[in-house]
Structures are given as C-alpha cells and as structure tokens.
Design an enzyme around this catalytic site. Structure first.
Site, PDB file in Angstrom:
ATOM      1  N   ASP A  87       0.850  -1.187   0.000  1.00 52.50           N
ATOM      2  CA  ASP A  87       0.000   0.000   0.000  1.00 52.50           C
ATOM      3  C   ASP A  87       0.893   1.247   0.000  1.00 52.50           C
ATOM      4  O   ASP A  87       1.568   1.534   0.980  1.00 52.50           O
ATOM      5  CB  ASP A  87      -0.901  -0.016   1.233  1.00 52.50           C
ATOM      6  CG  ASP A  87      -1.971   1.056   1.180  1.00 52.50           C
ATOM      7  OD1 ASP A  87      -1.933   1.896   0.262  1.00 52.50           O
ATOM      8  OD2 ASP A  87      -2.854   1.046   2.065  1.00 52.50           O
TER       9      ASP A  87
ATOM     10  N   HIS B 219      -0.406   4.196  -0.290  1.00 52.26           N
ATOM     11  CA  HIS B 219      -1.217   5.085   0.554  1.00 52.26           C
ATOM     12  C   HIS B 219      -1.213   6.535   0.067  1.00 52.26           C
ATOM     13  O   HIS B 219      -1.494   7.466   0.833  1.00 52.26           O
ATOM     14  CB  HIS B 219      -0.715   5.027   2.005  1.00 52.26           C
ATOM     15  CG  HIS B 219      -1.815   5.116   3.022  1.00 52.26           C
ATOM     16  ND1 HIS B 219      -2.024   6.240   3.783  1.00 52.26           N
ATOM     17  CD2 HIS B 219      -2.755   4.221   3.400  1.00 52.26           C
ATOM     18  CE1 HIS B 219      -3.043   6.037   4.599  1.00 52.26           C
ATOM     19  NE2 HIS B 219      -3.508   4.814   4.385  1.00 52.26           N
TER      20      HIS B 219
ATOM     21  N   GLU C 186      -0.961  -0.621  -4.235  1.00 51.60           N
ATOM     22  CA  GLU C 186      -2.205   0.110  -4.001  1.00 51.60           C
ATOM     23  C   GLU C 186      -1.965   1.609  -3.885  1.00 51.60           C
ATOM     24  O   GLU C 186      -1.022   2.047  -3.226  1.00 51.60           O
ATOM     25  CB  GLU C 186      -2.849  -0.412  -2.712  1.00 51.60           C
ATOM     26  CG  GLU C 186      -4.104   0.301  -2.285  1.00 51.60           C
ATOM     27  CD  GLU C 186      -4.739  -0.351  -1.072  1.00 51.60           C
ATOM     28  OE1 GLU C 186      -5.317   0.392  -0.255  1.00 51.60           O
ATOM     29  OE2 GLU C 186      -4.659  -1.591  -0.940  1.00 51.60           O
TER      30      GLU C 186
ATOM     31  N   GLU D 223      -9.900   3.519  -3.217  1.00 53.51           N
ATOM     32  CA  GLU D 223     -10.507   3.690  -1.903  1.00 53.51           C
ATOM     33  C   GLU D 223     -11.002   5.116  -1.675  1.00 53.51           C
ATOM     34  O   GLU D 223     -11.861   5.361  -0.832  1.00 53.51           O
ATOM     35  CB  GLU D 223      -9.536   3.298  -0.796  1.00 53.51           C
ATOM     36  CG  GLU D 223      -8.332   4.202  -0.646  1.00 53.51           C
ATOM     37  CD  GLU D 223      -7.351   3.690   0.387  1.00 53.51           C
ATOM     38  OE1 GLU D 223      -7.386   4.176   1.528  1.00 53.51           O
ATOM     39  OE2 GLU D 223      -6.549   2.799   0.057  1.00 53.51           O
TER      40      GLU D 223
ATOM     41  N   ASP E  35     -14.842   1.340  -1.764  1.00 51.09           N
ATOM     42  CA  ASP E  35     -15.125   1.017  -0.366  1.00 51.09           C
ATOM     43  C   ASP E  35     -16.633   1.018  -0.170  1.00 51.09           C
ATOM     44  O   ASP E  35     -17.294   2.022  -0.461  1.00 51.09           O
ATOM     45  CB  ASP E  35     -14.444   2.038   0.542  1.00 51.09           C
ATOM     46  CG  ASP E  35     -14.488   1.661   2.008  1.00 51.09           C
ATOM     47  OD1 ASP E  35     -15.600   1.403   2.513  1.00 51.09           O
ATOM     48  OD2 ASP E  35     -13.415   1.631   2.648  1.00 51.09           O
TER      49      ASP E  35
ATOM     50  N   HIS F 179     -12.119  -2.200  -0.711  1.00 52.84           N
ATOM     51  CA  HIS F 179     -11.357  -1.639   0.396  1.00 52.84           C
ATOM     52  C   HIS F 179     -12.181  -1.792   1.668  1.00 52.84           C
ATOM     53  O   HIS F 179     -13.366  -1.474   1.684  1.00 52.84           O
ATOM     54  CB  HIS F 179     -11.089  -0.160   0.095  1.00 52.84           C
ATOM     55  CG  HIS F 179     -10.347   0.578   1.139  1.00 52.84           C
ATOM     56  ND1 HIS F 179     -10.949   1.427   2.039  1.00 52.84           N
ATOM     57  CD2 HIS F 179      -9.021   0.623   1.421  1.00 52.84           C
ATOM     58  CE1 HIS F 179     -10.044   1.955   2.829  1.00 52.84           C
ATOM     59  NE2 HIS F 179      -8.858   1.493   2.483  1.00 52.84           N
TER      60      HIS F 179
END
Length: 381
Positions: free
Chosen positions: A183, A185, A209, A235, A257, A284
């Site tokens: 991730d 992020h 990700e 996400e 998500d 997510h």
C-alpha cells in the site's frame, strides 16, 4: 414496511453504525463512516432521515437516487459515505424481509468462498517478516502492508534501496506460494512511484495500491504503462463517475469502499463497469463488521472479484476489534485464507445491539495523524 426510526452510533475504535427500524419491527444495520470525520457523516445521516422516516424501506434504488441527486450539491466522501451506510441497512432489511442473503438479490452467488488477506505492520524488517509468517501459520496466503512512512517528494537512494531490500527479505521469508500487496497510501509522488516500481518488479507483489493521490489519477496511465506490477486504486473514489476516467488507464484492480462509495448499490455498478475493462474488484475495507459483511455480499455475486480486505488485528483497532459487536463471530471464520458464504438473511450478520449501545455511551474521537517532512512541511499520511 415503512421506515420508523434511524439512529447512529459512534463506537470504538473509529466506526459509525446506522440502525434503521421499520414499523413492523425489522432492523437493518449499515456502516457509514469517513475515518476521522465520523461526526460529519452522522449529521448527514440525520438530514437524510428527515425524508426517509415514513417512507417505504423496500424502495432502495429510489432512495439512493434521491439521496445522491436530490440536493443541488452532490458527491464527496461525507455525503457518499452517509448514503453508503443507509444503503447497506436498506439492503439488510430487504434481505431479512424476504428471508434471503443480499447476494441472492444481486443475481445469486458465483463462488462458494471468498479469499481474504490480513494486514501486517512493523517498524523493522524483522517485525514485518514475523507478522507475515504468523499470518501464514494462521492459514492466510496473502497479506498487505504499507510500503513506507512519510517521504520526501523525491527521496534519497538510501530510502529507495531500504524499501526494496525490506520487501526482498519478506519475499525470501514467505516464499513464492504466498502473496503480499504493498500500500503506497498516496504517500509517493508520481516521480517516486516511477522510480520505485521497476525495482520491485522481481518481487512480484500481488498489487501496489494507491501509487499516487486520487487527484493525480489522470497520471495512472503513465504509471501502469511503466511497470508489470498490477496497480490498484479506488478507496478514495466515491462513484461511477470517479471511476469512469480511471478504469481505462490500465489499472488491474479497482478498490471501491462499501462504506464510502455509495454502498452495495453503487459498488455493484462499479464492479460491472470494471469488468468491461478486464479490471478485478478488491473492495477496500479496513473498517468494522457491517462494512465487511456488506463487502462479502457483493463479493459473492461479482464475477470479477479478486480478494477481500478485512481488519481483524489491524493497527487501527485499539481497544475493540472486528468481531466485538457480533452475536456470532463465527460468520467471519477465516479458514485457509478464505471465508465461506454466509447463509443468514440480509447482510448475514447479527449485530450485538446491547454492545453497540453500551459502547456508544463513550463515543470515539478518532483522528488520523498529521505528518511532517524533515523541513517541517506537510507530508501525506
């Protein structure tokens, strides 16, 4: 089956639940949340309740259309998350009223079990490797972890090599019959992402990700074209409109998500859009049990599903964990890296209402960290 009452509950560690009760006594649950902005979402739910109380609970799509389009100003995480939680609860009610799981209302199951992965963390390579091996011993065959903490816009070769060496050691420890996803992020600039990805390719991560922030999604085509690593994102995308320009960029995995992107109704449509671009779905879900239950209902009915995130033991879950608000936690029994198809009606879980009400007496005030770079400037968390 008209809506009689809508309540929200701020419960630790950082979740918001919504309870919808009908005039004939049925109860449906949802999880509307923007992590760190839960109070704002609860306020929007209360605004929606002004129209919903007294309305037919079975008109899910009509309610979704009015909630998302009935105001002049549309979209955004707070509004979309409030819609998402209410939508989950209405599907829960519909399934319970008809006596079937929600996936039966989405066309029926296309699989018997869903692959899940476990979150791992650690401040050292040794700690990260130990957690991965522990997950492997517990039956998981896939994990996900953050690739790095705060970074400079273009960081040093030492930082780049440290990241690569860390995950080379992880790959060596877990072997090639085990997947790990990384991730980013949104902490990596586009330049840092393009520098790092080629060096990670020999390690064959399951996916990387959110390699860039959502506002730079138009740059994803350059990133996907520059690497063989499957790229995942989504996400922080909240609608079909948000995904419209992302799906053609060459991403491999879409990650809407269920508690942010309009709930079951909208994520089901996003999954169908993604299928047309040969993009898999991996919802997510570092959240609570209702969000996971909603995700699983979509997973079981979605042909292009890949793998499901779940939050058991995640670092955010201080004080309370994934199973704490369920009457029967065994519905989320993870065996050999999979969870079996639930058979109970609605979302397939029974929420422990007494535990929720007790926990909500001391509502959480969770906020994410704010990070700084070496020179004191803001850094992406």
């Amino acid at each position: 089956m008209n809506i009689a009452r809508i309540e929200t509950f701020l419960v630790p560690p950082r979740w918001l639940f919504v309870r919808i009760e009908t005039d004939d006594g049925l109860v449906g649950w949802g999880e509307p949340i923007v992590e760190g902005r839960a109070e704002a979402v609860a306020s929007v739910v209360a605004t929606f309740a002004e129209r919903l109380v007294g309305a037919d609970a079975g008109r899910i799509e009509d309610h979704w259309q009015v909630m998302t389009k009935g105001g002049f100003y549309r979209g955004g995480p707070v509004l979309s998350s409030a819609v998402a939680g209410i939508d989950q609860a209405l599907w829960d009610l519909k399934g319970k009223a008809l006596g079937v799981p929600v996936y039966e209302l989405l066309g029926g199951p296309v699989r018997d079990k869903v692959r899940v992965y476990s979150w791992i963390g650690g401040d050292t390579v040794q700690a990260l490797t130990e957690e991965a091996l522990r997950a492997k011993e517990n039956g998981f065959d896939a994990v996900k972890c953050n690739a790095a903490a705060q970074l400079e816009h273009i960081d040093s070769p030492a930082v780049v090599h440290r990241i690569v060496d860390q995950f080379a050691e992880l790959r060596g420890a877990v072997g090639d019959d085990f997947d790990f996803a990384l991730d980013f992020h949104g902490r990596f600039s586009t330049a840092m992402t393009r520098r790092l990805l080629p060096l990670l390719e020999p390690l064959l991560p399951l996916f990387v990700e959110e390699p860039v922030l959502p506002e730079f999604s138009r740059d994803l085509a350059r990133i996907t074209a520059s690497t063989s690593i499957p790229i995942a994102t989504g996400e922080r995308l909240f609608s079909r409109g948000d995904f419209r320009d992302v799906l053609p960029t060459g991403i491999a995995v879409a990650q809407p998500d269920l508690s942010h992107a309009g709930g079951i109704s909208e994520v089901r449509r996003i999954a169908a859009m993604a299928e047309a671009y040969d993009v898999a779905i991996a919802p997510h879900c570092p959240l609570g049990p209702i969000a996971l239950a909603s995700s699983l209902q979509v997973d079981f009915a979605t042909p292009n599903f890949l793998i499901q995130e779940q939050s058991l033991g995640i670092h955010y879950n201080e004080g309370n964990d994934l199973l704490d608000y369920l009457v029967d936690p065994s519905v989320f029994a993870f065996t050999d890296g999979y969870v079996r198809r639930p058979t109970a009606p609605g979302l397939g879980v029974e929420v422990d209402e007494a535990a929720v009400r007790k926990a909500a007496r001391d509502p959480h005030r969770w906020r994410n960290d704010v990070w700084r770079r070496r020179d004191g400037a803001f850094a992406e968390w």
